[in-house]
Design an enzyme around this catalytic site. Sequence first.
Site, PDB file in Angstrom:
ATOM      1  N   VAL A  66      -3.251  17.572  -3.665  1.00 18.84           N
ATOM      2  CA  VAL A  66      -2.448  18.794  -3.699  1.00 18.84           C
ATOM      3  C   VAL A  66      -3.145  19.796  -4.613  1.00 18.84           C
ATOM      4  O   VAL A  66      -3.104  19.657  -5.827  1.00 18.84           O
ATOM      5  CB  VAL A  66      -1.019  18.500  -4.214  1.00 18.84           C
ATOM      6  CG1 VAL A  66      -0.183  19.773  -4.226  1.00 18.84           C
ATOM      7  CG2 VAL A  66      -0.357  17.433  -3.360  1.00 18.84           C
ATOM      8  N   ASP A  70      -1.049  -6.655  -0.278  1.00 10.26           N
ATOM      9  CA  ASP A  70      -1.924  -7.795   0.013  1.00 10.26           C
ATOM     10  C   ASP A  70      -1.249  -9.065  -0.496  1.00 10.26           C
ATOM     11  O   ASP A  70      -1.295  -9.356  -1.685  1.00 10.26           O
ATOM     12  CB  ASP A  70      -3.281  -7.570  -0.688  1.00 10.26           C
ATOM     13  CG  ASP A  70      -4.231  -8.745  -0.503  1.00 10.26           C
ATOM     14  OD1 ASP A  70      -3.869  -9.730   0.182  1.00 10.26           O
ATOM     15  OD2 ASP A  70      -5.344  -8.672  -1.054  1.00 10.26           O
ATOM     16  N   ASP A  81     -10.040  -6.369  -4.132  1.00 13.69           N
ATOM     17  CA  ASP A  81     -11.066  -7.090  -3.376  1.00 13.69           C
ATOM     18  C   ASP A  81     -11.081  -6.553  -1.942  1.00 13.69           C
ATOM     19  O   ASP A  81     -10.422  -5.553  -1.655  1.00 13.69           O
ATOM     20  CB  ASP A  81     -10.769  -8.604  -3.411  1.00 13.69           C
ATOM     21  CG  ASP A  81      -9.332  -8.931  -2.993  1.00 13.69           C
ATOM     22  OD1 ASP A  81      -8.719  -8.116  -2.257  1.00 13.69           O
ATOM     23  OD2 ASP A  81      -8.812  -9.978  -3.395  1.00 13.69           O
ATOM     24  N   SER A 127      -1.788  18.642 -11.775  1.00 13.46           N
ATOM     25  CA  SER A 127      -0.539  19.305 -11.364  1.00 13.46           C
ATOM     26  C   SER A 127       0.571  18.304 -11.050  1.00 13.46           C
ATOM     27  O   SER A 127       1.754  18.602 -11.240  1.00 13.46           O
ATOM     28  CB  SER A 127      -0.779  20.229 -10.161  1.00 13.46           C
ATOM     29  OG  SER A 127      -1.300  19.493  -9.079  1.00 13.46           O
ATOM     30  N   THR A 143      -3.653 -11.823  -2.633  1.00 15.48           N
ATOM     31  CA  THR A 143      -4.124 -11.454  -3.981  1.00 15.48           C
ATOM     32  C   THR A 143      -3.585 -10.054  -4.308  1.00 15.48           C
ATOM     33  O   THR A 143      -4.313  -9.070  -4.284  1.00 15.48           O
ATOM     34  CB  THR A 143      -5.674 -11.452  -4.048  1.00 15.48           C
ATOM     35  OG1 THR A 143      -6.199 -10.620  -2.984  1.00 15.48           O
ATOM     36  CG2 THR A 143      -6.249 -12.842  -3.900  1.00 15.48           C
ATOM     37  N   HIS A 152      -5.286   0.065  -0.748  1.00 14.78           N
ATOM     38  CA  HIS A 152      -4.091  -0.720  -0.440  1.00 14.78           C
ATOM     39  C   HIS A 152      -4.368  -2.227  -0.512  1.00 14.78           C
ATOM     40  O   HIS A 152      -3.609  -3.013   0.029  1.00 14.78           O
ATOM     41  CB  HIS A 152      -3.534  -0.337   0.937  1.00 14.78           C
ATOM     42  CG  HIS A 152      -2.938   1.040   0.986  1.00 14.78           C
ATOM     43  ND1 HIS A 152      -2.523   1.644   2.145  1.00 14.78           N
ATOM     44  CD2 HIS A 152      -2.665   1.933  -0.009  1.00 14.78           C
ATOM     45  CE1 HIS A 152      -2.050   2.852   1.877  1.00 14.78           C
ATOM     46  NE2 HIS A 152      -2.121   3.060   0.575  1.00 14.78           N
ATOM     47  N   GLY A 182      -6.193  20.098  -5.433  1.00 15.59           N
ATOM     48  CA  GLY A 182      -7.292  19.578  -6.243  1.00 15.59           C
ATOM     49  C   GLY A 182      -6.846  18.768  -7.447  1.00 15.59           C
ATOM     50  O   GLY A 182      -5.662  18.733  -7.787  1.00 15.59           O
ATOM     51  N   HIS A 203      -2.578  11.374  -5.490  1.00 14.17           N
ATOM     52  CA  HIS A 203      -1.576  12.430  -5.291  1.00 14.17           C
ATOM     53  C   HIS A 203      -1.899  13.685  -6.085  1.00 14.17           C
ATOM     54  O   HIS A 203      -1.523  14.789  -5.691  1.00 14.17           O
ATOM     55  CB  HIS A 203      -0.165  11.900  -5.604  1.00 14.17           C
ATOM     56  CG  HIS A 203       0.444  11.203  -4.433  1.00 14.17           C
ATOM     57  ND1 HIS A 203       1.538  11.681  -3.745  1.00 14.17           N
ATOM     58  CD2 HIS A 203       0.069  10.076  -3.786  1.00 14.17           C
ATOM     59  CE1 HIS A 203       1.810  10.866  -2.733  1.00 14.17           C
ATOM     60  NE2 HIS A 203       0.949   9.880  -2.748  1.00 14.17           N
ATOM     61  N   ASP A 204      -2.581  13.542  -7.213  1.00 15.82           N
ATOM     62  CA  ASP A 204      -3.008  14.735  -7.940  1.00 15.82           C
ATOM     63  C   ASP A 204      -4.060  15.487  -7.121  1.00 15.82           C
ATOM     64  O   ASP A 204      -3.939  16.687  -6.881  1.00 15.82           O
ATOM     65  CB  ASP A 204      -3.565  14.352  -9.323  1.00 15.82           C
ATOM     66  CG  ASP A 204      -3.840  15.587 -10.178  1.00 15.82           C
ATOM     67  OD1 ASP A 204      -3.134  16.610  -9.975  1.00 15.82           O
ATOM     68  OD2 ASP A 204      -4.728  15.539 -11.037  1.00 15.82           O
TER      69      ASP A 204
END
Length: 324
Positions: free
Chosen positions: A69, A241, A249, A75, A244, A189, A71, A65-66
């Site tokens: 937006v 997941d 992984d 921020s 695990t 994810h 770069g 997320h940094d």
Amino acid sequence: MAFAFFSLNVELCILAFVVCSSAQLSPTFYQNTCPNVSSIVGQVLQQALQKDSRMAASLIHLFFHDCFVNGCDGSVLLSNSANFTGEQTNTSSLRGFGVVDDMKAAVENECSATVSCADILAIAAERSVSMSGGPSWNVQLGRRDSTTANATLVKTAFASPTDSLSTIITKFQKLGFSVTDVVALSGAHTIGRARCQTFSSRLYNFSGTAKPDPTLNSCYLSTLQSACPQNGNMSSITSFDPGTPNTFDNNYFINLQNNMGLLQSDQELLSTTGASTIFTVNEFSNSQANFFSNFSNSMIKMGNISPLTGTRGEIRLNCWKVNG
Ligand code: HEM
Ligand SMILES: *[C@@H]1O[C@H](CO)[C@@H](O)[C@H](O)[C@H]1NC(C)=O
Ligand SMILES: *[C@@H]1O[C@H](CO)[C@@H](O)[C@H](O)[C@H]1NC(C)=O
Ligand SMILES: *[C@@H]1O[C@H](CO)[C@@H](O)[C@H](O)[C@H]1NC(C)=O
Ligand SMILES: *[C@@H]1O[C@H](CO)[C@@H](O)[C@H](O)[C@H]1NC(C)=O
Ligand SMILES: *[C@@H]1O[C@H](CO)[C@@H](O)[C@H](O)[C@H]1NC(C)=O
Ligand SMILES: *[C@@H]1O[C@H](CO)[C@@H](O)[C@H](O)[C@H]1NC(C)=O
Ligand SMILES: *[C@@H]1O[C@H](CO)[C@@H](O)[C@H](O)[C@H]1NC(C)=O
């Protein structure tokens, strides 16, 4: 005359080289000024993980997320001020700010006013992946912190989990990422949690059909419906997941092959007919090593999104606010 021009050109080139090379990130940026920064950050993370196993995921999410937006400039960490509205406004998915503060305090203690909050996020993301069983990479460093934030950019920077695959790919391509990067980065994810509100439309009323998303594995559908009842608490969280949940992984990709992607944006990578992502999902589910090396490269690429270097920006002393 020609010689003078030639000489001037050479000097301009040397000047340009000096200017450009001083603006490059480098893995050895703090070699003389804070050589131990990576282990300091890692040690704070290790303590945080003992209290909250989700924290590794939250820090990777925060770095993403940094960077998306304006770069990787720290921020995302700025709170509202008289001069701007912070990027955290109207988003409740970000966490880990307190742990970043602890990292910053530990780093300041050893090397004061030297390491940016933006670099601490970059190191924290790499340590989080590595300490969860994933790959390590040489983190590029030398970013400086922004003195402003732009909350309105947040709305356009991120794809929604219900966006089509082509919309998601377009958003990533605008930032210089390839289709392979999209697949590799989505593999983050493999750890972390999502709130019911980010996927519950798949469970009950997919695209206004009054039916569940047909790509969902039916057994997984029942599990998710129990976790997220139709009029239940939309802030309840579920692991990305289930097998695990805290291990970095390639199970994310194997889950997709079993129609067990949690978000619509996850399952689309494999279930969109004719998609350019299908080959890579199958490659990564067959080879964790391929996933890991591609993921490392894509994370380095993400960390290179328009950093502030040289004398631009500042080394914030408190990650929440611009230096006074
Ligand atoms: C492809 C587009 C993406 C979409 C649509 C997406 C969407 C989401 C959503 C909806 C959540 C749950 C947030 C919540 O409950 O509020 C989430 C969590 C997360 N995302 Fe993504 N994401 C994307 C790409 C990425 C990338 C590129 C990374 C990092 C490389 C990433 C890392 C994470 C992590 C680690 C979490 C879990 C955070 C936690 O448990 O605190 N995501 N994402
Ligand atoms: C580097 O930091 C780690 C963790 O804080 C610590 O255990 C180690 O002794 C430090 N090494 C040096 C050379 O300062
Ligand atoms: C707002 O910006 C002005 C000009 O850059 C600066 O002097 C002031 O300190 C800033 N205020 C805050 C609260 O950051
Ligand atoms: C934030 O970004 C938007 C979109 O690029 C731009 O129109 C706006 O001027 C920016 N606001 C600030 C305060 O920089
Ligand atoms: C946050 O949400 C409120 C209410 O919907 C809206 O008025 C405001 O403009 C939003 N702020 C930002 C920065 O998106
Ligand atoms: C499903 O969503 C559509 C619009 O997206 C809405 O018109 C319809 O009433 C919803 N159906 C149910 C059963 O909630
Ligand atoms: C909804 O779930 C969240 C996360 O578990 C929890 O913090 C919150 O208290 C719950 N709200 C209600 C009304 O139960
Ligand atoms: C990325 O994965 C592909 C397989 O999908 C593999 O052929 C390639 O070598 C990997 N690239 C890198 C840089 O690791």
